[in-house]
Design an enzyme around this catalytic site. Structure first.
Site, PDB file in Angstrom:
ATOM      1  N   SER A  68      -8.339 -41.277  -2.921  1.00  0.00           N
ATOM      2  CA  SER A  68      -8.517 -42.118  -4.040  1.00  0.00           C
ATOM      3  C   SER A  68      -9.573 -42.901  -4.025  1.00  0.00           C
ATOM      4  O   SER A  68     -10.262 -43.170  -2.882  1.00  0.00           O
ATOM      5  CB  SER A  68      -7.115 -43.000  -3.983  1.00  0.00           C
ATOM      6  OG  SER A  68      -5.835 -42.258  -4.028  1.00  0.00           O
TER       7      SER A  68
HETATM    8  N1  SAH Z   1      -3.271 -41.481   0.095  1.00  0.00           N
HETATM    9  C1  SAH Z   1      -4.048 -40.477   0.378  1.00  0.00           C
HETATM   10  C2  SAH Z   1      -4.277 -39.869  -1.145  1.00  0.00           C
HETATM   11  C3  SAH Z   1      -3.728 -38.603  -1.038  1.00  0.00           C
HETATM   12  S1  SAH Z   1      -3.657 -37.682  -2.588  1.00  0.00           S
HETATM   13  C4  SAH Z   1      -5.404 -40.797   0.906  1.00  0.00           C
HETATM   14  O1  SAH Z   1      -5.501 -41.894   1.173  1.00  0.00           O
HETATM   15  O2  SAH Z   1      -6.170 -40.024   1.200  1.00  0.00           O
HETATM   16  C5  SAH Z   1      -1.762 -37.436  -2.585  1.00  0.00           C
HETATM   17  C6  SAH Z   1      -1.498 -36.589  -1.492  1.00  0.00           C
HETATM   18  O3  SAH Z   1       0.225 -36.336  -1.727  1.00  0.00           O
HETATM   19  C7  SAH Z   1      -1.835 -35.189  -1.455  1.00  0.00           C
HETATM   20  O4  SAH Z   1      -2.331 -34.994  -0.157  1.00  0.00           O
HETATM   21  C8  SAH Z   1      -0.560 -34.127  -1.670  1.00  0.00           C
HETATM   22  O5  SAH Z   1      -0.453 -32.989  -0.991  1.00  0.00           O
HETATM   23  C9  SAH Z   1       0.603 -35.228  -1.146  1.00  0.00           C
HETATM   24  N2  SAH Z   1       1.903 -35.132  -1.785  1.00  0.00           N
HETATM   25  C10 SAH Z   1       2.065 -34.542  -2.951  1.00  0.00           C
HETATM   26  N3  SAH Z   1       3.623 -34.492  -3.421  1.00  0.00           N
HETATM   27  C11 SAH Z   1       4.044 -34.810  -2.037  1.00  0.00           C
HETATM   28  C12 SAH Z   1       5.490 -35.038  -1.604  1.00  0.00           C
HETATM   29  N4  SAH Z   1       6.441 -34.625  -2.300  1.00  0.00           N
HETATM   30  N5  SAH Z   1       5.526 -35.447  -0.530  1.00  0.00           N
HETATM   31  C13 SAH Z   1       4.645 -35.734   0.424  1.00  0.00           C
HETATM   32  N6  SAH Z   1       3.356 -35.543   0.255  1.00  0.00           N
HETATM   33  C14 SAH Z   1       3.069 -35.315  -1.179  1.00  0.00           C
END
Ligand code: SAH
Length: 221
Positions: A68
Site C-alpha cells: 500500500s
Molecule cells: N499489508 C500489505 C498489503 C497487502 S495487499 C503490505 O503492507 O504490503 C493485500 C494482501 O492480501 C495480498 O497479499 C493478498 O494476497 C492478501 N489477501 C487477499 N485475501 C486474503 C485472505 N482472505 N486472507 C489472507 N490474505 C489475503
C-alpha cells in the site's frame, strides 16, 4: 551509507516521505510518524524498485499484489489507536511492511496471508530485521485466527464486500477493526468499535485495495 541518486539515502527519503506525504495530509500521531520514519520500507520491495520505495504510491510486490501507499498505511495505523500493549491481527500480510509498522507500535502482531510465497518472503524479512513479535500464518484470513483470539485490534489490508463475521467475533471488548469495505474497484475505510454487544461504525477516506478473497470475502475468479 547507501546513497540514492546524487543526494539522499534511504533514511533521508523516509524523513522526506513523512514531511511531504504524511504530515501535510493530517497524520498527527507521533508514534505513527516515528514508526514510518524508522521501518525500512525499501527492504519490503524487490531490489530493482527499491529506489521507488518512498514514492507517494502503491507498488507491485508480485503475485498480482501490492504494498500500500505510505499514506494509506499511516492512515490505517493511526485509526487503530495503538498505545503499545495491544495484540493485533492483520489480514493480508503482502510484503510485510504494514505488519512491521504495527510491530513497532503494539505488543504482538498476528498476520495472515493467503499466498504462501508472499508469506514466506515476509517471514524472511521479519527475521532479518529482528521482528520477533510478528507471527505469520498462510491461509484464509476471513476466518480469523481463532486459537489466538481475542484481538484488541484487527485490520484488513484487502478490500471486501463486508467485514467478515468471524473477525467481528474475534475482537475483544473495547476493540477496533479498521478495514476497506466496498466493491471490487473502490472501497471506503471503516472503523468498527466493539462495546458490549454493540458495534459502532465510522466512515473515513475512499480507497482502492486489492480484493479480499476467501470464504467471507470475494470468491476467487
Ligand atoms: N499489508 C500489505 C498489503 C497487502 S495487499 C503490505 O503492507 O504490503 C493485500 C494482501 O492480501 C495480498 O497479499 C493478498 O494476497 C492478501 N489477501 C487477499 N485475501 C486474503 C485472505 N482472505 N486472507 C489472507 N490474505 C489475503
Amino acid at each position: 551509507m547507501t546513497k540514492i541518486g546524487v543526494f539522499l539515502d534511504y533514511k533521508e527519503l523516509r524523513e522526506l516521505m513523512v514531511k511531504t506525504q504524511l504530515i501535510p495530509r493530517g497524520i498527527k500521531d507521533a508514534r505513527v510518524l516515528n514508526a514510518m520514519k524508522k521501518v525500512p520500507r525499501h527492504i519490503f520491495v524487490d531490489e530493482r524498485i527499491q529506489q521507488k520505495a518512498y514514492d507517494d504510491t502503491a507498488l507491485s510486490i508480485g503475485e498480482g499484489q501490492t504494498i500500500s501507499q505510505p499514506y494509506m498505511v499511516a492512515v490505517m495505523t493511526e485509526l487503530l489507536e495503538l498505545k503499545g500493549d495491544e495484540k493485533v491481527l492483520e489480514i493480508g500480510t503482502g510484503s510485510g511492511y504494514q505488519a512491521a509498522i504495527l510491530a513497532e507500535l503494539a505488543r504482538e502482531v498476528f498476520t495472515i496471508e493467503r499466498v504462501a510465497l508472499l508469506a514466506n518472503k515476509a517471514r524472511e524479512k521479519f527475521l532479518a530485521l529482528g521482528y520477533n513479535n510478528i507471527h505469520v500464518r498462510v491461509g484464509d484470513g476471513t476466518l480469523g485466527w481463532p486459537e489466538e483470539a481475542p484481538f484488541n485490534r484487527i485490520t484488513i489490508t484487502a478490500g471486501g464486500p463486508k467485514i467478515p463475521e468471524p473477525l467481528l467475533e474475534q475482537i475483544s471488548e473495547g476493540g477496533l477493526v479498521v478495514a476497506p469495505v466496498g466493491d471490487k474497484f473502490t472501497q471506503q475505510l471503516l472503523k468498527i468499535r466493539k462495546s458490549g454487544k454493540t458495534f459502532s461504525k465510522e466512515k473515513f477516506t475512499p480507497c482502492v485495495f486489492v480484493p479480499l478473497i476467501g470464504e467471507h470475502g470475494w470468491k476467487e475468479e
